[in-house]
Write a protein that holds these residues in place. Structure first.
Motif, mmCIF file in Angstrom:
data_model
loop_
_atom_site.group_PDB
_atom_site.id
_atom_site.type_symbol
_atom_site.label_atom_id
_atom_site.label_comp_id
_atom_site.label_asym_id
_atom_site.label_seq_id
_atom_site.Cartn_x
_atom_site.Cartn_y
_atom_site.Cartn_z
ATOM 1 N N SER A 109 33.714 51.454 40.199
ATOM 2 C CA SER A 109 33.257 50.352 40.985
ATOM 3 C C SER A 109 33.140 48.629 41.302
ATOM 4 O O SER A 109 34.864 48.811 40.752
ATOM 5 N N THR A 110 32.996 48.209 42.189
ATOM 6 C CA THR A 110 33.246 47.469 42.373
ATOM 7 C C THR A 110 33.863 46.000 41.751
ATOM 8 O O THR A 110 34.911 45.268 41.107
ATOM 9 N N LYS A 111 32.726 46.686 40.143
ATOM 10 C CA LYS A 111 32.779 45.481 39.546
ATOM 11 C C LYS A 111 34.267 45.187 38.560
ATOM 12 O O LYS A 111 34.142 44.904 37.699
ATOM 13 N N SER A 112 34.567 47.088 38.415
ATOM 14 C CA SER A 112 36.133 46.926 37.526
ATOM 15 C C SER A 112 36.948 46.299 37.553
ATOM 16 O O SER A 112 38.123 46.653 37.257
ATOM 17 N N VAL A 113 36.688 45.622 39.197
ATOM 18 C CA VAL A 113 38.099 45.282 39.923
ATOM 19 C C VAL A 113 37.979 43.866 38.931
ATOM 20 O O VAL A 113 39.196 43.527 38.608
ATOM 21 N N ALA B 294 39.225 54.000 47.385
ATOM 22 C CA ALA B 294 38.107 53.771 47.117
ATOM 23 C C ALA B 294 38.807 52.407 46.269
ATOM 24 O O ALA B 294 37.695 51.278 46.201
ATOM 25 N N PRO B 295 39.148 52.650 46.181
ATOM 26 C CA PRO B 295 40.514 50.960 45.318
ATOM 27 C C PRO B 295 40.518 50.126 46.327
ATOM 28 O O PRO B 295 39.718 48.484 46.448
ATOM 29 N N LYS C 143 39.320 49.548 49.015
ATOM 30 C CA LYS C 143 37.659 49.324 49.523
ATOM 31 C C LYS C 143 37.012 48.561 48.307
ATOM 32 O O LYS C 143 36.111 46.935 48.869
ATOM 33 N N ASN C 144 36.923 48.596 47.230
ATOM 34 C CA ASN C 144 36.885 47.488 46.402
ATOM 35 C C ASN C 144 37.285 46.102 45.915
ATOM 36 O O ASN C 144 37.086 45.305 45.957
ATOM 37 N N ASP D 91 36.285 44.329 48.963
ATOM 38 C CA ASP D 91 34.536 43.673 48.274
ATOM 39 C C ASP D 91 34.881 42.474 47.950
ATOM 40 O O ASP D 91 34.331 41.453 47.619
ATOM 41 N N ALA D 92 35.606 42.607 47.103
ATOM 42 C CA ALA D 92 36.300 41.186 45.296
ATOM 43 C C ALA D 92 36.426 40.314 46.656
ATOM 44 O O ALA D 92 36.436 38.854 45.835
ATOM 45 N N THR E 233 46.571 44.595 46.913
ATOM 46 C CA THR E 233 45.979 45.271 48.294
ATOM 47 C C THR E 233 47.263 45.735 48.758
ATOM 48 O O THR E 233 47.208 47.265 49.412
#
Length: 212
Positions: A2-6, A38-39, A41-42, A45-46, A186
């Motif tokens: 999830s984005t939160k886990s970033v 997925a990472p 993309k997260n 987002d971050a 990234t």
């Protein structure tokens, strides 16, 4: 993922989350076959969230940098009026010892000053002796204060604004560090994925030649 886990649980004093540095990409993705899409993309987002916070903080910093000189200028004017009034009161005590005739020969003159109408236009005004000033509090609200109360209020507002500006600058510096970390993450994950794809392609080509 999830984005939160970033974001890490660690935060700065104002609650801005710290970005993790991905030292081992393969381990972070869960192994040599871990998915990178997925990472990535997260991470994007971050980065977008950090940039949004950065824009808000930059705007807040600009507002404070415009506001603080106005507060300081107003405070200096109130302190000047206080000094003038205190000086006049001392003069009045001394004048009690003088004769009425001498007083009439030296009449008190009002204070002449200029005040700002806009950025480039000033007007001249005469200020009569007063112990009251009017301060704008925002939202089209103006209240009257005694000089001592006005000075105390303005000093309080100036201290708060300067502390807020200092915290905002610290947050901006912290924010940009985290933004840099996320951009590096990234790039590391993307480059690792490109390298993995190339190695797999070369390995596939090698196996094809052996088969032929």
């Amino acid at each position: 993922m999830s984005t939160k886990s970033v974001f890490q649980e660690e935060k700065n004093p104002r609650g801005i989350p710290k970005a993790p540095f991905i030292a081992n990409v393969e381990e972070y993705l869960g192994g040599p076959d871990g998915a990178a899409e997925a990472p990535l993309k997260n991470f994007q987002d971050a980065i977008a969230k950090y940039r949004y916070m950065d824009a808000n903080l930059t705007q807040r910093r600009k507002g404070l940098e415009d506001k603080i000189p106005d507060i300081r200028k107003t405070l200096h004017m109130v302190e000047f009026l206080q000094e003038q009034r205190e000086g006049k009161n001392k003069d009045d005590d001394l004048e009690d010892d003088l004769s009425d005739e001498e007083n009439s020969d030296n009449p008190k003159k009002p204070l002449t000053t200029t005040f700002e109408l806009n950025d480039t236009l000033f007007a001249e005004a005469e200020l009569e002796d007063t112990d009251t000033v009017y301060l704008w509090l925002g939202a089209n609200v103006m209240l009257s204060y005694k000089l001592s109360e006005a000075a105390s209020l303005l000093r309080s507002k100036l201290d708060l604004a300067e502390a807020s500006l200092k915290a905002t600058i610290e947050d901006l510096e912290f924010m940009r560090e985290q933004l840099t970390v996320m951009e590096v993450n990234t790039a590391r994950v993307y480059n690792w994925d490109v390298k993995r794809r190339r190695e797999r392609r070369l390995a596939g080509e090698g196996n094809g030649k052996k088969g032929s």
